[in-house]
Design a protein around this motif. Structure first.
Motif: not given
Length: 281
Positions: A213-214, A220-224, A241-243
Motif C-alpha cells: 500500500v501507499s 491516508e492509504v491508497t493501493r499505490c 478491511r479493503y485489502l
C-alpha cells in the motif's frame, strides 16, 4: 501477512536542480518541515507497534536524507524486530556517519546519480563508502541521450556486485533511443525495456492493495502512488478491511515503484527480497 508500505510525506524540497524534476531546488517552509517531521514520527510509532512483518520504502518528492528526521526514522525502523526492510530513494548527497547507528541487516538505499549536480568521482566515492560499510544499495540514472557515456563510465567505476538500474527519460520524443542505444542500455540494466515500453497494465494482476500500500503524511492509504481511490486510514485501521487482490485499473504503468508489484512480470521473481530497494537477487 507481511505488508509493504510506500511512504510519501509532505516533503517536496531538494538540494539538486535536475532539469527533468519538477521539485528541483524547491524549498519547504520551516512549518512544512516541522509538520513533515511530526507526521514521520507518528508513522514510525505506528510501525513500532505492529505485530506483522513490515517492509518500508520512503519515496519523497525531494531529498529526504538531508533532513535529520528521515535519517533518524531510518535508524529507528531498522532496529524493529518485525521489520524486513527499510529503504529510501536518495541522491546520496549526505555523509555516511549516521549509518553507524543503523541495523545494516535491514536498511537499504536506492541511490540515483545526477550528472551536472555532482561529479562522478564524488558520487562513486560515496558508493565505495557504502560498499565498505556493507550497506545494501542499488545505483541508477535517468538514461538521457547526453548521459549514455556517463552511464557506461559509472557502471565501470562501481564494484561489479553493486546493481545498476536505468529509468527511461520521461520527456523523450518519438525515436529518442535508437535500437543500438536500447541494446547498450540493456547491457547495464536487463530490465530497462520494462521501463521504456511497459506492457499494458489494465486488468493485470498486481500486489498493490493486497500486501502493498501507499501512505501519505496524514495516514491516508491508497493501493499505490498511481491510483488515487482511498482504502482508508493507516492509524484507525480502516484500510485493513479493503485489502485484497484486485487487478490494475490503469491503462499503463511506467514507474518502477508501480509495475514492480505486477505479478505477471519477472520483476518479483528476479528481485525477490530486494524488490523495494531495486536490487536483483
Amino acid at each position: 501477512m507481511p505488508l509493504s508500505i510506500l511512504y510519501r510525506g509532505r516533503l517536496s524540497s531538494c538540494n539538486y536542480d535536475c532539469p527533468y524534476c519538477p521539485f528541483a531546488k524547491h524549498h519547504d517552509s520551516r512549518a512544512a518541515l516541522e509538520h513533515d517531521a511530526r507526521d514521520l514520527r507518528r508513522f514510525v510509532d505506528w510501525a513500532a507497534g505492529q505485530a506483522r512483518m513490515l517492509s518500508i520504502l520512503f519515496t519523497p518528492w525531494g531529498e529526504g536524507l538531508v533532513r535529520r528526521h528521515y535519517r533518524d526514522a531510518m535508524v529507528s525502523l531498522s532496529h524493529l524486530r518485525h521489520l524486513r526492510r527499510v529503504a529510501i530513494q536518495t541522491n546520496l548527497c549526505v555523509g555516511t556517519r549516521w549509518l553507524d547507528e543503523a541495523n545494516l541487516d535491514t536498511l537499504a538505499l536506492w541511490c540515483t546519480y545526477h550528472p551536472g549536480q555532482v561529479s562522478r568521482t564524488a558520487f562513486v566515492k560515496r558508493c565505495q563508502e557504502l560498499h565498505r560499510r556493507g550497506v545494501r544499495h542499488s545505483v541508477g540514472m535517468v538514461a538521457m541521450q547526453e548521459h549514455l557515456d556517463e552511464i557506461d563510465a559509472l557502471r565501470d567505476a562501481l564494484p561489479a556486485s553493486v546493481p545498476m538500474w536505468l529509468n527511461a527519460y520521461d520527456e523523450r520524443p518519438a525515436g529518442y533511443y535508437s535500437e543500438g542505444d536500447v541494446e547498450r542500455l540493456k547491457q547495464v540494466d536487463p530490465h530497462f525495456l520494462l521501463n521504456l515500453e511497459p506492457p499494458p497494465s489494465l486488468g493485470a494482476p498486481c500486489a498493490t492493495g493486497e500486501d502493498v500500500v501507499s501512505v501519505n503524511g496524514n495516514g491516508e492509504v491508497t493501493r499505490c502512488h498511481f491510483v488515487a481511490a482511498p482504502l482508508g486510514n493507516l492509524y484507525d485501521g480502516s484500510f485493513e478491511r479493503y485489502l485484497g487482490a484486485r487487478p490494475c485499473p490503469n491503462a499503463r504503468c511506467d514507474c518502477y515503484i508501480g509495475y514492480a508489484h505486477r505479478k505477471d512480470l519477472p520483476i518479483q521473481r528476479d528481485y525477490a527480497t530486494g524488490l523495494l530497494e531495486r536490487i536483483r537477487r
